[in-house]
Write a protein that holds these residues in place. Structure first.
Motif, PDB file in Angstrom:
ATOM      1  N   GLY A  73      16.942  -1.467  47.963  1.00 32.96           N
ATOM      2  CA  GLY A  73      16.652  -2.052  49.275  1.00 32.96           C
ATOM      3  C   GLY A  73      17.162  -1.184  50.404  1.00 32.96           C
ATOM      4  O   GLY A  73      16.474  -1.001  51.420  1.00 32.96           O
ATOM      5  N   ALA A  74      18.348  -0.635  50.244  1.00 36.06           N
ATOM      6  CA  ALA A  74      18.916   0.219  51.289  1.00 36.06           C
ATOM      7  C   ALA A  74      18.119   1.506  51.447  1.00 36.06           C
ATOM      8  O   ALA A  74      17.916   1.994  52.566  1.00 36.06           O
ATOM      9  CB  ALA A  74      20.375   0.544  50.965  1.00 36.06           C
ATOM     10  N   ALA A  75      17.643   2.044  50.349  1.00 36.89           N
ATOM     11  CA  ALA A  75      16.900   3.309  50.408  1.00 36.89           C
ATOM     12  C   ALA A  75      15.487   3.116  50.935  1.00 36.89           C
ATOM     13  O   ALA A  75      14.896   4.047  51.476  1.00 36.89           O
ATOM     14  CB  ALA A  75      16.857   3.946  49.025  1.00 36.89           C
ATOM     15  N   SER A  76      14.923   1.934  50.788  1.00 39.38           N
ATOM     16  CA  SER A  76      13.525   1.735  51.194  1.00 39.38           C
ATOM     17  C   SER A  76      13.395   1.072  52.560  1.00 39.38           C
ATOM     18  O   SER A  76      12.294   0.779  52.988  1.00 39.38           O
ATOM     19  CB  SER A  76      12.797   0.899  50.137  1.00 39.38           C
ATOM     20  N   GLY A  77      14.509   0.839  53.241  1.00 38.60           N
ATOM     21  CA  GLY A  77      14.458   0.223  54.569  1.00 38.60           C
ATOM     22  C   GLY A  77      13.931   1.184  55.618  1.00 38.60           C
ATOM     23  O   GLY A  77      13.518   2.306  55.335  1.00 38.60           O
ATOM     24  N   VAL A  81      15.230   9.535  57.050  1.00 40.81           N
ATOM     25  CA  VAL A  81      15.594   9.802  55.657  1.00 40.81           C
ATOM     26  C   VAL A  81      17.117   9.860  55.524  1.00 40.81           C
ATOM     27  O   VAL A  81      17.689   9.317  54.576  1.00 40.81           O
ATOM     28  CB  VAL A  81      14.947  11.121  55.172  1.00 40.81           C
ATOM     29  N   GLN A  82      17.766  10.495  56.469  1.00 40.91           N
ATOM     30  CA  GLN A  82      19.223  10.606  56.412  1.00 40.91           C
ATOM     31  C   GLN A  82      19.881   9.231  56.514  1.00 40.91           C
ATOM     32  O   GLN A  82      20.812   8.930  55.766  1.00 40.91           O
ATOM     33  CB  GLN A  82      19.725  11.510  57.532  1.00 40.91           C
ATOM     34  N   GLU A  83      19.400   8.373  57.397  1.00 37.51           N
ATOM     35  CA  GLU A  83      19.965   7.024  57.534  1.00 37.51           C
ATOM     36  C   GLU A  83      19.781   6.217  56.251  1.00 37.51           C
ATOM     37  O   GLU A  83      20.696   5.525  55.799  1.00 37.51           O
ATOM     38  CB  GLU A  83      19.316   6.286  58.712  1.00 37.51           C
ATOM     39  N   ARG A  84      18.588   6.301  55.675  1.00 37.68           N
ATOM     40  CA  ARG A  84      18.335   5.573  54.434  1.00 37.68           C
ATOM     41  C   ARG A  84      19.213   6.096  53.301  1.00 37.68           C
ATOM     42  O   ARG A  84      19.740   5.323  52.509  1.00 37.68           O
ATOM     43  CB  ARG A  84      16.858   5.665  54.061  1.00 37.68           C
ATOM     44  N   ALA A  85      19.397   7.414  53.250  1.00 35.02           N
ATOM     45  CA  ALA A  85      20.240   8.003  52.202  1.00 35.02           C
ATOM     46  C   ALA A  85      21.693   7.565  52.364  1.00 35.02           C
ATOM     47  O   ALA A  85      22.373   7.248  51.380  1.00 35.02           O
ATOM     48  CB  ALA A  85      20.150   9.526  52.238  1.00 35.02           C
ATOM     49  N   GLU A  86      22.162   7.513  53.605  1.00 29.14           N
ATOM     50  CA  GLU A  86      23.538   7.064  53.854  1.00 29.14           C
ATOM     51  C   GLU A  86      23.712   5.594  53.465  1.00 29.14           C
ATOM     52  O   GLU A  86      24.707   5.216  52.842  1.00 29.14           O
ATOM     53  CB  GLU A  86      23.913   7.296  55.318  1.00 29.14           C
ATOM     54  N   ARG A  87      22.729   4.746  53.834  1.00 27.42           N
ATOM     55  CA  ARG A  87      22.802   3.330  53.454  1.00 27.42           C
ATOM     56  C   ARG A  87      22.777   3.176  51.933  1.00 27.42           C
ATOM     57  O   ARG A  87      23.536   2.385  51.368  1.00 27.42           O
ATOM     58  CB  ARG A  87      21.634   2.548  54.071  1.00 27.42           C
ATOM     59  N   ALA A  88      21.914   3.936  51.295  1.00 31.37           N
ATOM     60  CA  ALA A  88      21.829   3.865  49.825  1.00 31.37           C
ATOM     61  C   ALA A  88      23.131   4.337  49.194  1.00 31.37           C
ATOM     62  O   ALA A  88      23.602   3.755  48.209  1.00 31.37           O
ATOM     63  CB  ALA A  88      20.654   4.700  49.326  1.00 31.37           C
ATOM     64  N   GLY A  89      23.748   5.362  49.761  1.00 36.10           N
ATOM     65  CA  GLY A  89      25.028   5.854  49.244  1.00 36.10           C
ATOM     66  C   GLY A  89      26.126   4.815  49.377  1.00 36.10           C
ATOM     67  O   GLY A  89      26.913   4.598  48.446  1.00 36.10           O
ATOM     68  N   ARG A  90      26.175   4.164  50.545  1.00 32.61           N
ATOM     69  CA  ARG A  90      27.168   3.105  50.732  1.00 32.61           C
ATOM     70  C   ARG A  90      26.929   1.952  49.750  1.00 32.61           C
ATOM     71  O   ARG A  90      27.865   1.415  49.154  1.00 32.61           O
ATOM     72  CB  ARG A  90      27.144   2.592  52.177  1.00 32.61           C
ATOM     73  N   ALA A  91      25.664   1.578  49.596  1.00 36.68           N
ATOM     74  CA  ALA A  91      25.335   0.492  48.660  1.00 36.68           C
ATOM     75  C   ALA A  91      25.696   0.886  47.229  1.00 36.68           C
ATOM     76  O   ALA A  91      26.205   0.064  46.461  1.00 36.68           O
ATOM     77  CB  ALA A  91      23.851   0.141  48.765  1.00 36.68           C
ATOM     78  N   ALA A  92      25.456   2.131  46.875  1.00 31.24           N
ATOM     79  CA  ALA A  92      25.778   2.601  45.520  1.00 31.24           C
ATOM     80  C   ALA A  92      27.284   2.576  45.284  1.00 31.24           C
ATOM     81  O   ALA A  92      27.747   2.155  44.212  1.00 31.24           O
ATOM     82  CB  ALA A  92      25.231   4.008  45.300  1.00 31.24           C
ATOM     83  N   ARG A  93      28.063   3.021  46.268  1.00 35.07           N
ATOM     84  CA  ARG A  93      29.525   2.983  46.127  1.00 35.07           C
ATOM     85  C   ARG A  93      30.023   1.549  45.974  1.00 35.07           C
ATOM     86  O   ARG A  93      30.863   1.245  45.124  1.00 35.07           O
ATOM     87  CB  ARG A  93      30.190   3.674  47.320  1.00 35.07           C
TER      88      ARG A  93
END
Length: 133
Positions: A73-77, A81-93
């Motif tokens: 969900g964080a990556a597809s919002g 691209v950088q913002e989505r990657a950062e959100r996905a990274g935070r969600a993954a952590r």
């Protein structure tokens, strides 16, 4: 400890499968293995493994699934691209921390089950020792 147990099991299995002493020797080995398997201490260890497996199976998959959905969900919002990657990274952590917490709880549950199984095995052993005398 697991390595030693695996080595012993491997040696026994290799000997049984490779023995040329015939059916009688095989039956002797099988009987001895059954006696060892039926000992309260061994069954206590079996109970520990069962308890750990059950607790891990019940809790870990749900947390992993939730984490995967969160990262996806964080990556597809919306956003760059950088913002989505950062959100996905935070969600993954965050998801990794949640999985680690659940696994830690499962290990704690397994340790508790180990204590309980060890206590039961000792009680069964002392009961059989006192009743056998």
């Amino acid at each position: 400890m697991r390595g030693k147990a695996a080595l012993v099991v491997g040696l026994v299995a290799g000997y049984v499968l490779g023995a040329r002493a015939g059916r009688d020797r095989y039956e002797q080995i099988r009987t001895q293995a059954a006696k060892v398997w039926d000992q309260p201490v061994v069954q206590g260890q079996v109970e520990k493994v069962k308890a750990f497996g059950v607790s891990a199976l019940k809790s870990v998959p749900g947390v992993v699934w939730k984490g995967a959905k969160s990262v996806t969900g964080a990556a597809s919002g919306s956003g760059t691209v950088q913002e989505r990657a950062e959100r996905a990274g935070r969600a993954a952590r965050q998801s990794a921390h949640e999985v680690a917490d659940v696994v830690e709880d499962s290990v704690d549950d397994a340790k508790q089950a180990e204590k309980s199984a060890t206590t039961r095995a000792r009680a069964a052993k002392s009961g059989s020792t006192s009743s056998g005398s």
